[in-house]
Design a protein around this motif. Structure first.
Motif, PDB file in Angstrom:
ATOM      1  N   MET A   3       0.843  -1.194   0.000  1.00 46.99           N
ATOM      2  CA  MET A   3       0.000   0.000   0.000  1.00 46.99           C
ATOM      3  C   MET A   3       0.876   1.241   0.000  1.00 46.99           C
ATOM      4  SD  MET A   3      -3.673  -0.353   1.415  1.00 46.99           S
ATOM      5  CE  MET A   3      -3.736   1.259   2.007  1.00 46.99           C
ATOM      6  N   ALA A   4       0.426   2.237  -0.705  1.00 54.52           N
ATOM      7  CA  ALA A   4       1.161   3.501  -0.742  1.00 54.52           C
ATOM      8  C   ALA A   4       1.063   4.166   0.626  1.00 54.52           C
ATOM      9  CB  ALA A   4       0.584   4.402  -1.820  1.00 54.52           C
ATOM     10  N   SER A   5       2.114   4.873   0.994  1.00 53.22           N
ATOM     11  CA  SER A   5       2.080   5.581   2.269  1.00 53.22           C
ATOM     12  C   SER A   5       1.050   6.713   2.190  1.00 53.22           C
ATOM     13  CB  SER A   5       3.449   6.165   2.587  1.00 53.22           C
ATOM     14  OG  SER A   5       3.711   7.251   1.720  1.00 53.22           O
ATOM     15  N   THR A   6       0.665   7.217   3.323  1.00 56.06           N
ATOM     16  CA  THR A   6      -0.288   8.316   3.367  1.00 56.06           C
ATOM     17  C   THR A   6       0.224   9.505   2.573  1.00 56.06           C
ATOM     18  OG1 THR A   6      -1.049   7.601   5.547  1.00 56.06           O
ATOM     19  CG2 THR A   6      -1.558   9.859   4.913  1.00 56.06           C
ATOM     20  N   ASP A   7       1.501   9.812   2.697  1.00 53.60           N
ATOM     21  CA  ASP A   7       2.064  10.939   1.954  1.00 53.60           C
ATOM     22  C   ASP A   7       1.983  10.726   0.445  1.00 53.60           C
ATOM     23  OD1 ASP A   7       2.626  12.430   4.225  1.00 53.60           O
ATOM     24  OD2 ASP A   7       4.652  11.638   4.408  1.00 53.60           O
ATOM     25  N   GLU A   8       2.216   9.488   0.007  1.00 58.56           N
ATOM     26  CA  GLU A   8       2.109   9.200  -1.424  1.00 58.56           C
ATOM     27  C   GLU A   8       0.665   9.347  -1.898  1.00 58.56           C
ATOM     28  OE1 GLU A   8       3.775   5.293  -1.487  1.00 58.56           O
ATOM     29  OE2 GLU A   8       5.763   6.018  -2.025  1.00 58.56           O
ATOM     30  N   GLN A   9      -0.279   8.922  -1.087  1.00 55.67           N
ATOM     31  CA  GLN A   9      -1.689   9.044  -1.440  1.00 55.67           C
ATOM     32  C   GLN A   9      -2.114  10.512  -1.499  1.00 55.67           C
ATOM     33  OE1 GLN A   9      -3.620   6.559   1.453  1.00 55.67           O
ATOM     34  NE2 GLN A   9      -3.198   4.686   0.320  1.00 55.67           N
ATOM     35  N   ILE A  10      -1.609  11.308  -0.573  1.00 53.01           N
ATOM     36  CA  ILE A  10      -1.904  12.742  -0.584  1.00 53.01           C
ATOM     37  C   ILE A  10      -1.327  13.375  -1.843  1.00 53.01           C
ATOM     38  CG2 ILE A  10      -1.399  14.947   0.560  1.00 53.01           C
ATOM     39  CD1 ILE A  10      -1.452  13.319   3.242  1.00 53.01           C
ATOM     40  N   LEU A  11      -0.104  13.020  -2.181  1.00 53.21           N
ATOM     41  CA  LEU A  11       0.547  13.542  -3.385  1.00 53.21           C
ATOM     42  C   LEU A  11      -0.262  13.205  -4.636  1.00 53.21           C
ATOM     43  CD1 LEU A  11       3.132  14.939  -4.481  1.00 53.21           C
ATOM     44  CD2 LEU A  11       4.108  12.667  -4.699  1.00 53.21           C
ATOM     45  N   ARG A  12      -0.680  11.963  -4.757  1.00 50.37           N
ATOM     46  CA  ARG A  12      -1.473  11.543  -5.926  1.00 50.37           C
ATOM     47  C   ARG A  12      -2.807  12.270  -5.988  1.00 50.37           C
ATOM     48  NH1 ARG A  12      -0.183   5.274  -5.201  1.00 50.37           N
ATOM     49  NH2 ARG A  12       1.873   5.285  -6.142  1.00 50.37           N
ATOM     50  N   ALA A  13      -3.486  12.389  -4.851  1.00 48.87           N
ATOM     51  CA  ALA A  13      -4.785  13.057  -4.832  1.00 48.87           C
ATOM     52  C   ALA A  13      -4.640  14.519  -5.235  1.00 48.87           C
ATOM     53  CB  ALA A  13      -5.414  12.947  -3.447  1.00 48.87           C
ATOM     54  N   ALA A  14      -3.639  15.196  -4.690  1.00 52.51           N
ATOM     55  CA  ALA A  14      -3.429  16.612  -5.021  1.00 52.51           C
ATOM     56  C   ALA A  14      -3.127  16.773  -6.499  1.00 52.51           C
ATOM     57  CB  ALA A  14      -2.287  17.184  -4.178  1.00 52.51           C
ATOM     58  N   ALA A  44      -3.498  17.442   2.671  1.00 55.68           N
ATOM     59  CA  ALA A  44      -2.686  16.909   3.774  1.00 55.68           C
ATOM     60  C   ALA A  44      -3.278  17.295   5.122  1.00 55.68           C
ATOM     61  CB  ALA A  44      -1.254  17.410   3.664  1.00 55.68           C
ATOM     62  N   SER A  45      -3.702  18.525   5.236  1.00 53.53           N
ATOM     63  CA  SER A  45      -4.296  18.991   6.485  1.00 53.53           C
ATOM     64  C   SER A  45      -5.569  18.211   6.810  1.00 53.53           C
ATOM     65  CB  SER A  45      -4.603  20.486   6.380  1.00 53.53           C
ATOM     66  OG  SER A  45      -5.262  20.939   7.532  1.00 53.53           O
ATOM     67  N   ALA A  46      -6.407  18.014   5.812  1.00 53.67           N
ATOM     68  CA  ALA A  46      -7.657  17.280   6.025  1.00 53.67           C
ATOM     69  C   ALA A  46      -7.396  15.823   6.375  1.00 53.67           C
ATOM     70  CB  ALA A  46      -8.522  17.363   4.776  1.00 53.67           C
TER      71      ALA A  46
END
Length: 57
Positions: A3-14, A44-46
């Motif tokens: 699974m992608a890390s949370t930071d990677e998921q945030i990056l992709r979503a943004a 990221a904040s959310a």
């Protein structure tokens, strides 16, 4: 599959949000840098504010 890390998921979503905004004309391609920074920060904040405590799954 890892699974992608949370930071990677945030990056992709943004990135996906900014690309969609460019596609619909809300952001110009030249405004990508500023829009991405703002959107990444908001996502990221959310996510980090709403994230459940570790081990609560």
């Amino acid at each position: 599959m890892k699974m992608a890390s949370t930071d990677e998921q945030i990056l992709r979503a943004a990135k996906e949000i900014v690309v969609k905004f460019i596609e619909v004309g809300r952001v110009s391609p030249t405004g990508f840098d500023e829009a991405f920074k703002q959107i990444y920060s908001s996502v990221a904040s959310a996510v980090k504010k709403e994230a459940p405590p570790a081990g609560s799954e």
